[in-house]
Design a protein around this motif. Structure first.
Motif, mmCIF file in Angstrom:
data_model
loop_
_atom_site.group_PDB
_atom_site.id
_atom_site.type_symbol
_atom_site.label_atom_id
_atom_site.label_comp_id
_atom_site.label_asym_id
_atom_site.label_seq_id
_atom_site.Cartn_x
_atom_site.Cartn_y
_atom_site.Cartn_z
ATOM 1 N N UNK A 27 -19.571 38.069 -2.640
ATOM 2 C CA UNK A 27 -20.193 36.949 -1.927
ATOM 3 C C UNK A 27 -20.922 36.030 -2.890
ATOM 4 N N UNK A 28 -21.703 36.606 -3.795
ATOM 5 C CA UNK A 28 -22.413 35.793 -4.776
ATOM 6 C C UNK A 28 -21.447 35.072 -5.712
ATOM 7 N N UNK A 29 -20.296 35.678 -5.931
ATOM 8 C CA UNK A 29 -19.276 35.054 -6.767
ATOM 9 C C UNK A 29 -18.483 33.993 -6.036
ATOM 10 N N UNK A 30 -18.797 33.797 -4.739
ATOM 11 C CA UNK A 30 -18.159 32.729 -3.986
ATOM 12 C C UNK A 30 -16.885 33.114 -3.268
ATOM 13 N N UNK A 31 -16.576 34.394 -3.182
ATOM 14 C CA UNK A 31 -15.375 34.826 -2.475
ATOM 15 C C UNK A 31 -15.672 34.798 -0.979
ATOM 16 N N UNK A 32 -14.856 34.093 -0.188
ATOM 17 C CA UNK A 32 -15.109 34.009 1.249
ATOM 18 C C UNK A 32 -15.027 35.386 1.911
ATOM 19 N N UNK A 33 -15.719 35.514 3.015
ATOM 20 C CA UNK A 33 -15.771 36.785 3.742
ATOM 21 C C UNK A 33 -14.359 37.313 4.028
ATOM 22 N N UNK A 34 -13.441 36.426 4.410
ATOM 23 C CA UNK A 34 -12.082 36.850 4.737
ATOM 24 C C UNK A 34 -11.361 37.475 3.543
ATOM 25 N N UNK A 35 -11.733 37.101 2.345
ATOM 26 C CA UNK A 35 -11.084 37.627 1.147
ATOM 27 C C UNK A 35 -11.842 38.785 0.509
ATOM 28 N N UNK A 36 -13.006 39.123 1.019
ATOM 29 C CA UNK A 36 -13.797 40.186 0.416
ATOM 30 C C UNK A 36 -13.154 41.560 0.584
ATOM 31 N N UNK A 37 -12.479 41.788 1.703
ATOM 32 C CA UNK A 37 -11.793 43.075 1.881
ATOM 33 C C UNK A 37 -10.728 43.251 0.801
ATOM 34 N N UNK A 38 -10.049 42.159 0.455
ATOM 35 C CA UNK A 38 -9.068 42.220 -0.633
ATOM 36 C C UNK A 38 -9.747 42.564 -1.951
ATOM 37 N N UNK A 39 -10.929 42.001 -2.166
ATOM 38 C CA UNK A 39 -11.676 42.309 -3.389
ATOM 39 C C UNK A 39 -12.051 43.777 -3.466
ATOM 40 N N UNK A 40 -12.503 44.344 -2.350
ATOM 41 C CA UNK A 40 -12.843 45.777 -2.321
ATOM 42 C C UNK A 40 -11.588 46.597 -2.596
ATOM 43 N N UNK A 41 -10.465 46.198 -1.994
ATOM 44 C CA UNK A 41 -9.219 46.919 -2.226
ATOM 45 C C UNK A 41 -8.792 46.828 -3.694
ATOM 46 N N UNK A 42 -9.022 45.687 -4.321
ATOM 47 C CA UNK A 42 -8.684 45.548 -5.737
ATOM 48 C C UNK A 42 -9.513 46.497 -6.600
ATOM 49 N N UNK A 43 -10.787 46.672 -6.229
ATOM 50 C CA UNK A 43 -11.629 47.616 -6.964
ATOM 51 C C UNK A 43 -11.062 49.027 -6.814
ATOM 52 N N UNK A 44 -10.713 49.394 -5.579
ATOM 53 C CA UNK A 44 -10.127 50.725 -5.344
ATOM 54 C C UNK A 44 -8.823 50.884 -6.119
ATOM 55 N N UNK A 45 -7.981 49.844 -6.079
ATOM 56 C CA UNK A 45 -6.697 49.889 -6.781
ATOM 57 C C UNK A 45 -6.892 50.090 -8.275
ATOM 58 N N UNK A 46 -7.831 49.359 -8.872
ATOM 59 C CA UNK A 46 -8.105 49.517 -10.302
ATOM 60 C C UNK A 46 -8.558 50.940 -10.618
ATOM 61 N N UNK A 47 -9.335 51.530 -9.708
ATOM 62 C CA UNK A 47 -9.796 52.905 -9.897
ATOM 63 C C UNK A 47 -8.624 53.880 -9.806
ATOM 64 N N UNK A 48 -7.725 53.669 -8.849
ATOM 65 C CA UNK A 48 -6.536 54.514 -8.710
ATOM 66 C C UNK A 48 -5.645 54.382 -9.936
ATOM 67 N N UNK A 49 -5.463 53.158 -10.417
ATOM 68 C CA UNK A 49 -4.658 52.943 -11.621
ATOM 69 C C UNK A 49 -5.258 53.676 -12.810
ATOM 70 N N UNK A 50 -6.576 53.640 -12.887
ATOM 71 C CA UNK A 50 -7.265 54.345 -13.975
ATOM 72 C C UNK A 50 -7.015 55.844 -13.875
#
Length: 174
Positions: A27-50
């Motif tokens: 949110x502070x980075x300016x990502x709209x609420x509708x796209x924040x779930x995608x951001x959380x999923x990207x964090x999870x994905x990066x963790x899974x890839x790791x």
């Protein structure tokens, strides 16, 4: 819980508190609420890839997660219209805010949002990681894989630019 058993047990990789923190950084980075779930999923994905690469768990998963979220926010901004970003940031910031803003708070929020938007993406990133996510300079350097001196110079330039902008807009006094 052991790092290797996370996927086998089908548990969420991030705690509820870490997810909230990731959403706030988005949110502070300016990502709209509708796209924040995608951001959380990207964090999870990066963790899974790791995990799939056989890498060790991040030493501080919370700090690592907000750094990934911050990178996502930087990527999201590329190619977006400036006015659209300011409008979305204000809507998003109001959504996670716990208090009812007064007129002065709204003015400050708008000024800070516009100031953040005016910063180069890399300066905005270190500013958010330092002052919102409360990461130290060495920790920011570690999670972004850049020298501490680079973090310091970006942070210095970002703080100076924000201060000048807020003073010029008469939002804060010298």
């Amino acid at each position: 819980m052991r790092w290797g058993t996370v996927l086998a047990e089908e548990q969420d990789l991030l705690s509820v508190a870490q997810i909230r923190r990731v959403k706030a950084v988005l949110a502070l980075g300016g990502v709209p609420r509708d796209d924040q779930a995608d951001g959380v999923q990207q964090v999870r994905l990066r963790l899974i890839e790791r995990l799939a690469r056989g890498a060790e768990a991040p030493r501080d998963l919370g700090a690592w997660a907000v750094a990934v979220a911050s990178n996502y926010a930087v990527d999201w901004h590329r190619g977006r219209n400036r006015q659209e970003r300011v409008s979305e940031r204000l809507k998003t910031m109001g959504a996670w805010r716990e208090t009812v803003p007064g007129p002065e708070d709204e003015l400050l929020t708008l000024a800070v949002a516009e100031g953040l938007d005016a910063l180069p993406a890399l300066q905005r990133q270190v500013l958010i990681l330092r002052y919102y996510a409360d990461l130290t300079v060495p920790r920011i350097a570690e999670v972004l894989a850049i020298p501490a001196g680079t973090v310091k110079s970006r942070l210095h330039a970002a703080v100076r630019a924000m201060r000048e902008r807020l003073e010029a807009d008469a939002v804060v006094e010298r």
